[in-house]
Design an enzyme around this catalytic site. Structure first.
Site, PDB file in Angstrom:
ATOM      1  N   ASP A   2      -5.926   1.065  11.290  1.00 26.36           N
ATOM      2  CA  ASP A   2      -6.626   0.317  10.241  1.00 26.36           C
ATOM      3  C   ASP A   2      -8.150   0.402  10.363  1.00 26.36           C
ATOM      4  OD1 ASP A   2      -4.371  -0.415   8.889  1.00 26.36           O
ATOM      5  OD2 ASP A   2      -4.321  -2.479   9.606  1.00 26.36           O
ATOM      6  N   CYS A  17       0.838  -1.213   0.000  1.00 22.42           N
ATOM      7  CA  CYS A  17       0.000   0.000   0.000  1.00 22.42           C
ATOM      8  C   CYS A  17       0.865   1.253   0.000  1.00 22.42           C
ATOM      9  CB  CYS A  17      -0.855   0.075   1.277  1.00 22.42           C
ATOM     10  SG  CYS A  17      -2.223  -1.062   1.373  1.00 22.42           S
TER      11      CYS A  17
END
EC number: 2.5.1.7
Length: 419
Positions: free
Chosen positions: A305, A115
């Site tokens: 997250d 990512c």
């Protein structure tokens, strides 16, 4: 590239079975390189990063099979280099380095991908291995580690809390000579799970889950059977899905004690929550959530997250909520996409001020990273009209069959195959 087409609004309700945690399964799979005998790893999610890791372990010479569980026999490993073509899509590949140098005295890994969230350098991994006695060179895009004989135990004080580097040092130290102490270690449940896995194979690790982990080196690790813990972020994502839609959900195969900070914030938002040993239920009784203030922090604080999902919750809640992101820079990429759907928010450096609106509208949006993309899919479930979420390969990296699980809760979502 595949897309999701989501038709809303829907109230999400029903049951969902939570998958194993990707963020525990990955370090556990790489740590299996330390074992001289076969291991069986249960509850491993079916995800792209897991497939890539299994392929990588095979290329190193391990025997890898999947039939329900993942079986790894790292006995025959005879290749010590993780090549660019596999590593480029996945940052976790750096976790091959510690086990390779600890067990075989050498290892090299291409510098990783993954990512695009801010600065996530590998220097903490490197300095940790150097303190255990490894010699490290950076050559032609590869990190190369070597040691004559065994690594040596050391007292390591981490410059900053890093889950990734804690895993690297802890796994390498299991086969080092003498005792290693990691101070300022990460405390995440996935670290605890990785340590418990290694202990099941004969490692001597204590203090996992605290900021001081002690590892007494052993000569070798054997085989064993281990079950990966449930994915707390997937659990949290589905709880938010029900919360923002005024719905009701039961999450099975969950582990409530890994989600204290998230459950507390959902209660603040007005959710009625109950927990058992391996389940969590949430009921909004048809109500709109109330805005909450969230500040991300290393575990046991609020997980980064889950930040994107709570940003979305605040954007459709009653009132105004402030989200402060302290872990990663560049982690508000979902907000401009949500603004296209009618959300009201201002971003000031690492803070997002979210003004709740009653209804979002469907739009064409683009996924930018794993958790941001999940929040866009959830937004589509509750928005009026059709939402198209592009670049969903990000979601496939971290959520197992998210569309099937959402459909079972009543969402109108289809995967549209790309060219």
């Amino acid at each position: 590239m595949d897309k999701f087409r989501v038709q809303g609004p829907t109230r999400l309700q029903g049951e969902v079975t939570i998958s194993g945690a990707k963020n525990a399964a990955l370090p556990i799979l790489f740590s299996a390189l330390l074992a001289e005998e076969p291991v069986e790893i249960q509850n491993v999610p079916k995800l792209k990063d897991i497939d890539t890791t299994m392929k990588l372990l095979s290329q190193l010479g391990a025997k890898v099979e999947r039939n329900g569980s993942v079986w790894i026999d790292a006995g025959p490993v005879d290749v010590f280099c993780a090549p660019y073509d596999l590593v480029k899509t996945m940052r976790a590949s750096i976790w091959a380095l510690g086990p390779l140098v600890a067990r075989f005295g050498q290892g090299q890994v291409s510098l990783p991908g993954g990512c695009a969230i801010g600065a996530r350098p590998v220097d903490l991994h490197i300095s940790g291995l150097e303190q255990l006695g490894a010699e490290i060179k950076l050559e032609e895009g590869y990190v190369k580690a070597s040691v004559n004989g065994r690594l040596k135990g050391a007292h390591i004080v981490m410059d900053k809390v890093s889950v990734g580097a804690t895993v690297t040092i802890m796994s390498a130290a299991t086969l080092a000579e003498g005792t290693t102490i990691i101070e300022n270690a990460a405390r995440e449940p996935e670290i605890v799970d990785t340590a418990n896995f290694l202990n099941a194979l004969g490692a001597k690790i204590k203090g996992q889950g605290t900021d001081r982990i002690t590892i007494e080196g052993v000569q070798r690790l054997g085989g064993g059977v281990y079950r990966v813990l449930p994915d707390r972020i997937e659990t949290g994502t589905f709880l938010v899905a029900a919360a923002i839609s005024g719905g009701k959900i039961l999450c099975r195969n969950a582990q409530p004690d890994t989600l204290d900070a998230v459950l507390a914030k959902l209660r603040d938002a007005g959710a009625d929550i109950e927990t058992g040993e391996d389940w969590i239920s949430l009921d909004m009784h048809g109500n709109r959530p109330k805005a909450v203030n969230v500040r991300t922090a290393p575990h046991p604080g609020f997980p980064t997250d889950m930040q994107a999902q709570f940003t979305l919750l605040n954007l459709v809640a009653e009132g105004t909520g402030v989200i402060t992101e302290t872990i990663f820079e560049n982690r508000f990429m979902h907000i401009p996409e949500l603004i296209r759907m009618g959300a009201h928010a201002e971003i000031e450096s690492n803070t997002a001020i979210c003004h709740g609106v009653k209804q979002l509208s469907g739009a064409q949006v683009m996924a930018t990273d794993l958790r941001a993309s999940a929040s866009l899919v959830l937004a589509g479930c509750i928005a009026e009209g059709t939402t198209i979420v592009d670049r969903i390969y990000h979601i496939d990296r971290g959520y197992e069959r998210i569309e099937d699980k959402l459909q079972a809760l009543g969402a109108n979502i289809q995967r549209v195959k790309g060219e």
